[in-house]
Design a protein around this motif. Structure first.
Motif, PDB file in Angstrom:
ATOM      1  N   ILE A 152      -4.994  -2.588  -7.685  1.00 21.63           N
ATOM      2  CA  ILE A 152      -5.278  -2.447  -6.250  1.00 21.63           C
ATOM      3  C   ILE A 152      -5.956  -1.110  -5.994  1.00 21.63           C
ATOM      4  O   ILE A 152      -5.877  -0.198  -6.816  1.00 21.63           O
ATOM      5  CB  ILE A 152      -3.984  -2.523  -5.406  1.00 21.63           C
ATOM      6  CG1 ILE A 152      -2.926  -1.596  -5.988  1.00 21.63           C
ATOM      7  CG2 ILE A 152      -3.480  -3.954  -5.307  1.00 21.63           C
ATOM      8  CD1 ILE A 152      -1.704  -1.439  -5.105  1.00 21.63           C
ATOM      9  N   PRO A 153      -6.604  -0.988  -4.842  1.00 21.74           N
ATOM     10  CA  PRO A 153      -7.231   0.293  -4.520  1.00 21.74           C
ATOM     11  C   PRO A 153      -6.201   1.427  -4.452  1.00 21.74           C
ATOM     12  O   PRO A 153      -5.052   1.218  -4.059  1.00 21.74           O
ATOM     13  CB  PRO A 153      -7.855   0.059  -3.142  1.00 21.74           C
ATOM     14  CG  PRO A 153      -8.049  -1.413  -3.057  1.00 21.74           C
ATOM     15  CD  PRO A 153      -6.910  -2.013  -3.837  1.00 21.74           C
TER      16      PRO A 153
ATOM     17  N   THR B   2      -5.898   3.596  -2.363  1.00 20.36           N
ATOM     18  CA  THR B   2      -5.385   3.733  -0.994  1.00 20.36           C
ATOM     19  C   THR B   2      -4.010   3.079  -0.832  1.00 20.36           C
ATOM     20  O   THR B   2      -3.195   3.540  -0.043  1.00 20.36           O
ATOM     21  CB  THR B   2      -6.383   3.090   0.002  1.00 20.36           C
ATOM     22  OG1 THR B   2      -7.669   3.674  -0.229  1.00 20.36           O
ATOM     23  CG2 THR B   2      -5.975   3.331   1.437  1.00 20.36           C
TER      24      THR B   2
ATOM     25  N   ASP C 277      -9.160 -16.225   0.726  1.00 24.48           N
ATOM     26  CA  ASP C 277      -9.873 -15.315   1.628  1.00 24.48           C
ATOM     27  C   ASP C 277      -8.914 -14.670   2.617  1.00 24.48           C
ATOM     28  O   ASP C 277      -9.096 -13.517   3.016  1.00 24.48           O
ATOM     29  CB  ASP C 277     -10.978 -16.088   2.334  1.00 24.48           C
ATOM     30  CG  ASP C 277     -11.807 -16.866   1.330  1.00 24.48           C
ATOM     31  OD1 ASP C 277     -12.518 -16.220   0.541  1.00 24.48           O
ATOM     32  OD2 ASP C 277     -11.691 -18.097   1.288  1.00 24.48           O
TER      33      ASP C 277
ATOM     34  N   SER D 178      -7.362 -11.830   0.701  1.00 25.69           N
ATOM     35  CA  SER D 178      -8.303 -10.707   0.602  1.00 25.69           C
ATOM     36  C   SER D 178      -8.353  -9.934   1.913  1.00 25.69           C
ATOM     37  O   SER D 178      -8.349  -8.697   1.924  1.00 25.69           O
ATOM     38  CB  SER D 178      -9.713 -11.211   0.268  1.00 25.69           C
ATOM     39  OG  SER D 178      -9.728 -11.792  -1.010  1.00 25.69           O
ATOM     40  N   GLU D 179      -8.393 -10.659   3.017  1.00 27.64           N
ATOM     41  CA  GLU D 179      -8.530 -10.000   4.313  1.00 27.64           C
ATOM     42  C   GLU D 179      -7.242  -9.263   4.692  1.00 27.64           C
ATOM     43  O   GLU D 179      -7.291  -8.166   5.247  1.00 27.64           O
ATOM     44  CB  GLU D 179      -8.892 -11.032   5.395  1.00 27.64           C
ATOM     45  CG  GLU D 179      -9.630 -10.461   6.574  1.00 27.64           C
ATOM     46  CD  GLU D 179     -10.884  -9.665   6.210  1.00 27.64           C
ATOM     47  OE1 GLU D 179     -11.619 -10.053   5.270  1.00 27.64           O
ATOM     48  OE2 GLU D 179     -11.127  -8.629   6.865  1.00 27.64           O
TER      49      GLU D 179
ATOM     50  N   MET E  77      -5.221  -7.903   2.573  1.00 26.41           N
ATOM     51  CA  MET E  77      -5.234  -6.693   1.737  1.00 26.41           C
ATOM     52  C   MET E  77      -6.146  -5.637   2.337  1.00 26.41           C
ATOM     53  O   MET E  77      -5.813  -4.456   2.373  1.00 26.41           O
ATOM     54  CB  MET E  77      -5.702  -7.026   0.319  1.00 26.41           C
ATOM     55  CG  MET E  77      -4.630  -7.685  -0.515  1.00 26.41           C
ATOM     56  SD  MET E  77      -5.213  -7.885  -2.216  1.00 26.41           S
ATOM     57  CE  MET E  77      -3.651  -8.267  -3.010  1.00 26.41           C
ATOM     58  N   ARG E  78      -7.325  -6.074   2.808  1.00 28.87           N
ATOM     59  CA  ARG E  78      -8.261  -5.124   3.439  1.00 28.87           C
ATOM     60  C   ARG E  78      -7.606  -4.487   4.655  1.00 28.87           C
ATOM     61  O   ARG E  78      -7.699  -3.284   4.879  1.00 28.87           O
ATOM     62  CB  ARG E  78      -9.551  -5.838   3.842  1.00 28.87           C
ATOM     63  CG  ARG E  78     -10.404  -6.265   2.666  1.00 28.87           C
ATOM     64  CD  ARG E  78     -11.747  -6.865   3.137  1.00 28.87           C
ATOM     65  NE  ARG E  78     -12.485  -7.361   1.993  1.00 28.87           N
ATOM     66  CZ  ARG E  78     -12.733  -8.651   1.743  1.00 28.87           C
ATOM     67  NH1 ARG E  78     -12.331  -9.583   2.592  1.00 28.87           N
ATOM     68  NH2 ARG E  78     -13.404  -9.004   0.671  1.00 28.87           N
TER      69      ARG E  78
ATOM     70  N   THR F 254      -5.106  -1.776   3.822  1.00 29.03           N
ATOM     71  CA  THR F 254      -5.664  -0.464   3.444  1.00 29.03           C
ATOM     72  C   THR F 254      -6.055   0.353   4.675  1.00 29.03           C
ATOM     73  O   THR F 254      -6.185   1.558   4.590  1.00 29.03           O
ATOM     74  CB  THR F 254      -6.926  -0.574   2.541  1.00 29.03           C
ATOM     75  OG1 THR F 254      -7.946  -1.274   3.247  1.00 29.03           O
ATOM     76  CG2 THR F 254      -6.639  -1.264   1.235  1.00 29.03           C
ATOM     77  N   SER F 255      -6.249  -0.315   5.803  1.00 28.73           N
ATOM     78  CA  SER F 255      -6.662   0.439   6.988  1.00 28.73           C
ATOM     79  C   SER F 255      -5.473   0.844   7.847  1.00 28.73           C
ATOM     80  O   SER F 255      -5.591   1.710   8.700  1.00 28.73           O
ATOM     81  CB  SER F 255      -7.667  -0.368   7.816  1.00 28.73           C
ATOM     82  OG  SER F 255      -7.019  -1.451   8.432  1.00 28.73           O
TER      83      SER F 255
ATOM     84  N   ILE G  60      -1.359   1.461   7.118  1.00 29.58           N
ATOM     85  CA  ILE G  60      -0.251   1.390   6.170  1.00 29.58           C
ATOM     86  C   ILE G  60       1.043   1.939   6.760  1.00 29.58           C
ATOM     87  O   ILE G  60       2.119   1.373   6.546  1.00 29.58           O
ATOM     88  CB  ILE G  60      -0.606   2.175   4.876  1.00 29.58           C
ATOM     89  CG1 ILE G  60      -1.866   1.595   4.232  1.00 29.58           C
ATOM     90  CG2 ILE G  60       0.551   2.149   3.888  1.00 29.58           C
ATOM     91  CD1 ILE G  60      -2.458   2.462   3.150  1.00 29.58           C
TER      92      ILE G  60
ATOM     93  N   HIS H 179      -6.620 -10.087  -6.912  1.00 30.65           N
ATOM     94  CA  HIS H 179      -5.535  -9.956  -5.929  1.00 30.65           C
ATOM     95  C   HIS H 179      -4.374  -9.137  -6.491  1.00 30.65           C
ATOM     96  O   HIS H 179      -3.213  -9.472  -6.286  1.00 30.65           O
ATOM     97  CB  HIS H 179      -5.069 -11.327  -5.442  1.00 30.65           C
ATOM     98  CG  HIS H 179      -5.993 -11.903  -4.392  1.00 30.65           C
ATOM     99  ND1 HIS H 179      -6.021 -13.224  -4.050  1.00 30.65           N
ATOM    100  CD2 HIS H 179      -6.920 -11.301  -3.598  1.00 30.65           C
ATOM    101  CE1 HIS H 179      -6.925 -13.423  -3.105  1.00 30.65           C
ATOM    102  NE2 HIS H 179      -7.486 -12.272  -2.819  1.00 30.65           N
TER     103      HIS H 179
ATOM    104  N   PRO I  34     -12.918  -0.049  -8.081  1.00 28.35           N
ATOM    105  CA  PRO I  34     -12.018   0.298  -6.979  1.00 28.35           C
ATOM    106  C   PRO I  34     -10.654  -0.386  -7.035  1.00 28.35           C
ATOM    107  O   PRO I  34      -9.738   0.051  -6.356  1.00 28.35           O
ATOM    108  CB  PRO I  34     -12.787  -0.134  -5.725  1.00 28.35           C
ATOM    109  CG  PRO I  34     -13.774  -1.131  -6.202  1.00 28.35           C
ATOM    110  CD  PRO I  34     -14.111  -0.754  -7.618  1.00 28.35           C
TER     111      PRO I  34
ATOM    112  N   ALA J 183      -7.681   8.804  -2.462  1.00 26.18           N
ATOM    113  CA  ALA J 183      -7.738   8.299  -1.093  1.00 26.18           C
ATOM    114  C   ALA J 183      -6.930   9.208  -0.174  1.00 26.18           C
ATOM    115  O   ALA J 183      -6.144  10.035  -0.653  1.00 26.18           O
ATOM    116  CB  ALA J 183      -7.171   6.879  -1.062  1.00 26.18           C
TER     117      ALA J 183
ATOM    118  N   THR K 127      -4.411   8.596   1.316  1.00 31.13           N
ATOM    119  CA  THR K 127      -2.980   8.336   1.132  1.00 31.13           C
ATOM    120  C   THR K 127      -2.482   8.807  -0.225  1.00 31.13           C
ATOM    121  O   THR K 127      -1.310   8.601  -0.564  1.00 31.13           O
ATOM    122  CB  THR K 127      -2.726   6.818   1.208  1.00 31.13           C
ATOM    123  OG1 THR K 127      -3.650   6.174   0.324  1.00 31.13           O
ATOM    124  CG2 THR K 127      -2.913   6.277   2.617  1.00 31.13           C
TER     125      THR K 127
ATOM    126  N   GLY L 245      -8.920   2.086   4.853  1.00 22.61           N
ATOM    127  CA  GLY L 245      -9.685   0.866   5.069  1.00 22.61           C
ATOM    128  C   GLY L 245     -10.741   0.629   4.012  1.00 22.61           C
ATOM    129  O   GLY L 245     -10.666   1.154   2.913  1.00 22.61           O
TER     130      GLY L 245
END
Lengths: 399, 264
Positions: A19-20, A22, A171, A174-175, A177-178, A181-182, A184, A283, B129, B155, B157, B180
């Motif tokens: 995962i990212p 973030t 999808d 995915s959304e 998860m997005r 990240t914005s 948390i 994922h 990423p 990041a 965070t 994000g």
């Protein structure tokens, strides 16, 4: 190729945390909170109370006598997760994670949903616990499960349609998860299946393991012996993982996962990941995925929105590779036949997802003897599917 | 000195600010990508990130998601991306070129095979990423064995994780400016200076800032606090708008952004 030695949350080669950056502290915080609370007497008591007095647990283990007589082989028992509040096993995990989120002082839940059952369960617990709730759902699924969309809105959740990709469960994940990240700090991502990055596959499995904990006791009480087979449908794999978990050490119990073959595993219109896919990373997890040779995730298909997912949870991938569990593929046609069969034979309308498990039981039971038993997990009820099945049979019925 | 380090180093050996544009390979054709990268190099880009499209890019906002869809619809593959790098080297491009893609694209190709092919065509590094510190050895070790650098991301965070990530970083540290996904932002509210300070306490690997940057003012502000600015969505949007005729627009934009970055 070796996994990284620092990787956490592995089931054999599978799992991990892809995962990212973030999100890394968020999943670390979640793992710490889960480890802290999971055996805490107050947390355990509170969840048990919710299971009993809100969800209606324990769910019945029902002896399907008509079906048994008709199939003429093994005795068939149905583990009735369809009788839970909100009509599916999804409430087990939603209650557990929402309670954990509350203990973590989160005030907002986000979730993905395919058939809408997990979205409804999440919206329900958010209403119960006074939390804000946003559910991501593919636009194609919103169309085929319109009733559940309205149910979520009725429960006070916001449903955000996801038009990207195939407009289905993948999808929506995915959304979600997005979105996580914005935002948390105040938000818990309440994943609905045994998938995603560690610790989600473990947390979801633990909350769903109540299915096999009960079923094991119930079958011993009813038959005085363990079942010969446990059958459950597999999308991401949460009801199957929950149904299998406490039987894994019982080597004589066959564990059978039923994947959605769609129009057949020899066609492109299938979602049978373990039957047709290969190992990849998506994922947040290493597992099996339906993908092309360059690792592009395939646009899968099943009549069942809840099984219409190109991956499978990492613990199933491990059970598949070790041979401890078997994974079979059930076509749309077989599932619809089973949907109708169970309705007529037992007066129980199963979710189209669960009908995949019923279909395999119909194939397996006649090959077995009357002293043998099968437990089929009915993961959900089929009210949500009635209009879609009518359309499948050529009747123009809309929700 | 590696090509990536060179991009952050001035002729006199001092640290230099780098402007780093991103482009999705094959959006809408590989030929367009090649011409656009040549235009970027002519306009003063110091390093180019080339995106290998992925069907489900979970770290991307709508602009780059759509670029991925366009590129995949055109049939571009990982092999095409390697061939593109080979051609760019034949075209005389000397600046570092890195791939930005997702774990599954590399994993399914075979990490060792991916690394070997990258080294063969003159690739310098890879950005993934969805591969955090804990999962990186699986990718980093085969890439490093082939002489490629896996770029680490931090990041807003990351907090206590920054030191550990930076200490093990290679190439450059990709400092994600905001929460994000990728995409143009009006304001960047994170204290970038503080993040970069933490990185510098742990390593002398350069640190460039990305996510949300689209104007020369933003690029200058971010580069002033770090070692460079990374811009993706704003460039992809220009390509989406002008298609095959995009080169003059890309060149003009990259020139303004590179100048603002270099002057910071």
């Amino acid at each position: 190729m070796e996994n990284s030695p620092t990787s956490r949350g592995r089931f054999g080669d599978f799992g991990g945390q892809y995962i990212p950056e973030t999100l890394m502290n968020a999943v670390i915080e979640l793992e710490e909170a889960y480890d802290h609370w999971k055996d805490d007497p107050q947390f355990v008591a509170e969840l048990d109370d919710l299971y009993r007095n809100y969800a209606g647990r324990p769910s019945l283990l029902y002896y399907a006598e008509n079906m048994t007589r008709d199939l003429g082989g093994a005795k068939v028992y149905l583990k009735r997760e369809d009788l839970n509040h909100t009509g599916a096993h999804k409430i087990n995990n939603a209650l557990g994670q929402a309670l954990l989120a509350k203990y973590m002082s989160k005030t907002r839940l986000i979730a993905e949903t395919g058939a809408g059952q997990h979205g409804v369960a999440t919206a329900t617990v958010a209403a119960l616990m006074g939390m804000e709730c946003v559910v991501y759902m593919g636009v194609k699924d919103m169309e085929r499960q319109a009733l559940n969309v309205y149910r979520m809105r009725l429960l006070g959740a916001e449903v955000r349609g996801v038009a990207s990709g195939t407009g289905t469960l993948k999808d929506a994940v995915s959304e979600a998860m997005r979105e996580w990240t914005s935002r948390i700090d105040d938000t818990h991502y309440l994943i609905g299946s045994t998938m995603g990055p560690h610790p989600f596959p473990t947390i979801v499995r633990d909350f769903q393991a109540v299915i096999s904990a009960e079923a094991r006791e119930q079958i011993l009480a009813a038959e005085g012996k363990l079942p010969d087979a446990v059958i459950a449908c597999v999308g991401g794999g949460s009801n199957a993982m929950g149904s299998f978990y406490h039987f894994i050490p019982d080597e004589g119990v066959r564990l059978i996962g039923c994947e959605a073959a769609g129009r057949g595993i020899d066609t492109w219109e299938t979602a049978a990941t373990l039957n047709t896919g290969s190992v990849g990373i998506f994922h947040g997890m290493k597992s099996y995925f339906c993908q092309d040779s360059y690792g592009q995730i395939a646009p899968v298909y099943s009549i069942s929105a809840g099984l219409d997912y190109p991956g499978v949870g990492p613990e199933h991938a491990m059970l598949h590779d070790s041979g401890r569990a078997e994974y079979v593929a059930i076509t749309d046609d077989e599932a619809v036949d089973a949907f109708e069969y169970l309705s007529r034979t037992e007066g129980v309308i199963p979710a189209i997802e669960s009908a995949h498990a019923v279909a395999y039981a119909m194939r397996l039971a006649p090959t077995m003897t009357p002293d043998q038993t099968i437990i089929v997990t009915l993961s959900g009820r089929g009210d949500k599917d009635v209009a879609a099945i009518a359309r499948y049979r050529g009747e123009d019925l809309h929700d | 000195m590696t090509r990536i380090k060179n991009a952050f180093t001035a002729a006199d050996g001092s640290r230099k600010k780098a402007f780093i544009p991103f482009i999705t390979c094959g959006d809408p054709t590989v030929g367009t990508t090649e011409k656009a990268i040549l235009a970027m190099v002519a306009a003063g880009a110091d390093l180019v990130e080339i995106g290998i499209p992925f069907s489900d890019p979970t770290a991307e906002g709508p602009v780059i998601q759509e670029a991925n869809i366009r590129a995949l619809a055109g049939g571009v593959t990982t092999d095409d991306a390697f061939d593109l790098v080979a051609r760019l080297r034949e075209d005389g491009v000397e600046i570092p070129l890195v791939f930005m893609t997702y774990a599954n694209v590399v994993y399914s190709y075979g990490v060792g095979r991916f690394a070997a092919r990258g080294a063969q065509v003159g690739l310098d590094g890879v950005i993934l990423p969805d591969v955090p510190f804990e999962e990186k050895a699986e990718f980093d070790e085969p890439l490093a064995a082939a002489g490629l650098e896996l770029v680490s991301l931090i990041a807003p965070t990351s907090h206590d994780r920054v030191r550990q990530i930076a200490a093990a970083s290679k190439g450059f540290v990709y400092c994600v400016s905001s929460l994000g996904v990728t995409g143009v932002r009006t304001n960047i509210t994170t204290d970038i200076g503080a993040m970069v300070e933490l990185v510098r306490e742990a390593t002398d690997v350069p640190c460039a800032v990305g996510f949300g940057i689209s104007t020369p003012e933003q690029a200058a502000a971010m580069a002033a606090k770090s070692d460079g600015a990374i811009v993706g969505s704003a460039i992809v949007r220009i390509l989406a708008e002008h298609g095959e005729d995009t080169m003059p627009y890309v060149e003009e934009y990259v020139r303004a952004m590179a100048q603002a970055t270099h002057a910071a």
